[in-house]
Design a protein around this motif. Structure first.
Motif, mmCIF file in Angstrom:
data_model
loop_
_atom_site.group_PDB
_atom_site.id
_atom_site.type_symbol
_atom_site.label_atom_id
_atom_site.label_comp_id
_atom_site.label_asym_id
_atom_site.label_seq_id
_atom_site.Cartn_x
_atom_site.Cartn_y
_atom_site.Cartn_z
ATOM 1 N N PRO A 1 85.021 -42.134 44.597
ATOM 2 C CA PRO A 1 85.237 -42.300 42.792
ATOM 3 C C PRO A 1 83.530 -40.712 42.911
ATOM 4 N N LEU A 2 82.251 -41.364 43.715
ATOM 5 C CA LEU A 2 81.577 -40.436 43.410
ATOM 6 C C LEU A 2 81.863 -38.988 44.183
ATOM 7 N N PHE A 3 82.339 -39.676 44.961
ATOM 8 C CA PHE A 3 82.740 -37.528 45.675
ATOM 9 C C PHE A 3 83.057 -36.996 44.722
ATOM 10 N N ARG B 1 69.471 -49.714 51.479
ATOM 11 C CA ARG B 1 71.129 -49.624 51.005
ATOM 12 C C ARG B 1 71.361 -49.424 48.812
ATOM 13 N N ASN B 2 70.007 -49.564 48.012
ATOM 14 C CA ASN B 2 69.690 -48.729 47.047
ATOM 15 C C ASN B 2 68.383 -48.778 46.560
ATOM 16 N N LEU B 3 67.389 -48.554 47.237
ATOM 17 C CA LEU B 3 65.929 -47.807 46.981
ATOM 18 C C LEU B 3 65.147 -48.651 46.327
ATOM 19 N N HIS C 1 73.765 -46.365 44.266
ATOM 20 C CA HIS C 1 74.954 -44.887 43.475
ATOM 21 C C HIS C 1 74.246 -44.140 44.737
ATOM 22 N N TYR C 2 72.788 -43.978 44.735
ATOM 23 C CA TYR C 2 72.376 -42.689 45.460
ATOM 24 C C TYR C 2 73.013 -42.412 47.204
ATOM 25 N N ARG D 1 79.323 -49.154 46.028
ATOM 26 C CA ARG D 1 80.167 -50.202 45.387
ATOM 27 C C ARG D 1 81.556 -49.744 44.867
ATOM 28 N N TYR D 2 81.696 -48.140 44.305
ATOM 29 C CA TYR D 2 83.349 -47.707 44.253
ATOM 30 C C TYR D 2 83.998 -47.426 45.510
#
Length: 480
Positions: A450-452, A162-164, A172-173, A245-246
């Motif tokens: 959003p990150l895309f 999930r988040n390293l 975010h990754y 998250r987003y």
């Protein structure tokens, strides 16, 4: 994946010496997708690769997790009769008086222990401490730091995926990888289908070109592997976004708007029932420890849930206030799933509210099943095997993509030169209506993910800057 065979200059081996004809400019929607697919593969590919590797680890870990912690999960000897939950809770709280009881998981099989999960302050956020009790002797078998239903080994790999283990920053990754995975796969499919159609080999869309050599052979394997695992990639992308998250917040908003959220059990007892319940709690008390006043009635709630048709595996959640009842919920996440839940009066055992899985909206059921499939739970070992194969296929696909980039590098010049990106000019070849429609679609998807959207904007800005620099350097124009 790749582009069409008829457009050789952007995606083919270097021309033989002596051929100086300038390559044709790219055109059409396929050329735009080709450039998008290239940039996504080069810059987002590492994030997707990490997600595939950690996802492969996670898919293979459940049996190891159970084996490593078998001493906590099972008893040494199966007795004739289990002790009341009240006695088991008392033993757990005597050994671990810290925190408050968050949930209880009664044994689902004769050899299993009882889980008593505590909400404590000395563990990472979203984690708990779970005490394992022998239901026949009330012996405490030990305590582990758990994450929901997951024991430490599985929880560690879950967080790695999930988040390293980088907390909020690491999420975010995975969101970036999930957001681009499905879009990149669909773009590659479009390009590969176009290539097969133009070369008259439509029926070989899922068969590699074994007779080819070099980059063409690599390209065919890259594309065909993508075809084989396409549905799995789309499923992983969509379900992965639900945890983000987003993008996950966007999906939650859509579900709420469509009435697709799972209904919750109302544990409120009402004024009369709460007043009646307060006396017995105060009179009989409960297991020692902070916040233990409302643990009375655990056995009553368990028997009432069984009488109501609920079966293990199920979790019991004690009241947080005198005005609430026990929440007892099935959590059988493998097929056929069971997710019925009831609220039980702690003194009388009356069912005050009930929500059956059959009452869930279709969208909520599909979301539950999709997430459990993503986690390798819904269909057990076959589910894990399919996930592992998809992860391996994705890893090989990405490696082939970078190999194609390397194979397209210039054969003369710098020793470490990389392959050139597809030629510019695709947008200028589109009609104004098509350009506006694509821009509107990109903005809509970017708003939803959003990150895309931010990464796509970064690609466009960087590409425009590079193009502007090269236009001001005449001797490098040909290199683009």
């Amino acid at each position: 994946m790749t582009t069409t065979e008829s457009e050789k200059p952007p995606y083919d081996e270097p021309s033989p010496p002596g051929r100086c004809a300038p390559p044709p400019r790219p055109h059409g929607f396929a050329a735009l997708l080709r450039r998008l697919h290239f940039y996504a593969g080069v810059f987002v590919g590492p994030f997707i690769l990490i997600a595939a590797v950690t996802g492969l680890m996670y898919a293979l870990i459940p049996q190891l997790d159970t084996y490593v912690h078998r001493d906590h999960l099972t008893v040494d000897r199966v007795g004739d009769q289990r002790l009341p939950l009240a006695d088991q809770l008392a033993a757990a709280r005597a050994a671990h008086p810290e925190g408050t009881v968050a949930s209880i998981r009664p044994p689902g099989a004769p050899e299993e222990t009882t889980w008593v999960t505590l909400a404590v302050d000395d563990v990472p956020p979203d984690y708990q401490r779970t005490v394992f009790v022998d239901p026949y002797s009330a012996e405490v078998r030990g305590a582990l730091t758990t994450y929901g239903q997951w024991l430490p080994t599985r929880a560690w790999f879950d967080e790695l995926h999930r988040n390293l283990h980088l907390d909020a920053v690491g999420r975010h990754y995975s969101e970036l990888a999930a957001s681009w995975l499905g879009i990149t796969a669909l773009a590659g499919l479009w390009l590969w289908v176009g290539h097969r159609r133009q070369t008259g080999s439509w029926r070989r869309i899922a068969v590699p070109d074994r007779g080819r050599k070099g980059r063409r052979r690599t390209r065919s394997w890259h594309a065909v592997i993508g075809v084989w695992i396409l549905l799995g990639l789309l499923g992983l992308s969509l379900t992965g976004i639900t945890w983000s998250r987003y993008g996950g917040a966007s999906i939650d908003s859509v579900q709420q708007a469509l009435g697709g959220t799972a209904p919750a059990v109302d544990t409120t007892l009402g004024e009369t029932a709460a007043t009646a319940a307060a006396g017995p709690h105060a009179q009989h008390g409960g297991p020692a420890g902070e916040g233990a006043d409302f643990l009375t009635g655990a056995d009553i709630a368990l028997h009432a849930a069984h009488d109501a048709g609920l079966r293990e595996p199920m979790w019991m959640y004690p009241p947080a206030e005198a005005e609430q009842g026990w929440l007892v919920a099935e959590k059988k996440r493998d097929w056929p799933t069971r997710n019925d839940a009831v609220s039980v009066h702690p003194e009388t055992g009356v069912i005050t509210d009930r929500v059956d899985f059959a009452q869930w909206p279709v969208l909520a059921k599909l979301t539950r099943w999709a997430i459990d499939t993503h986690m390798g739970i819904l269909f057990g070992v076959p589910n894990q095997i399919v996930l592992a194969l998809i992860a391996i296929g994705l890893i090989v696909l990405i490696v082939h993509g970078y190999r194609m980039w390397w194979q397209r590098r210039p054969t003369r010049g710098a020793a470490w030169a990389m392959g050139r990106p597809p030629l510019r000019g695709a947008i200028r070849s589109l009609s104004p209506v098509t350009t506006v429609a694509l821009a509107a679609a990109a903005i809509a998807v970017g708003w939803f993910l959003p990150l895309f959207g931010l990464s796509l904007l970064a690609f466009v800005v960087v590409d425009a800057i590079i193009g502007g620099v090269k236009r001001r350097t005449p001797d490098r124009v040909a290199a683009d």
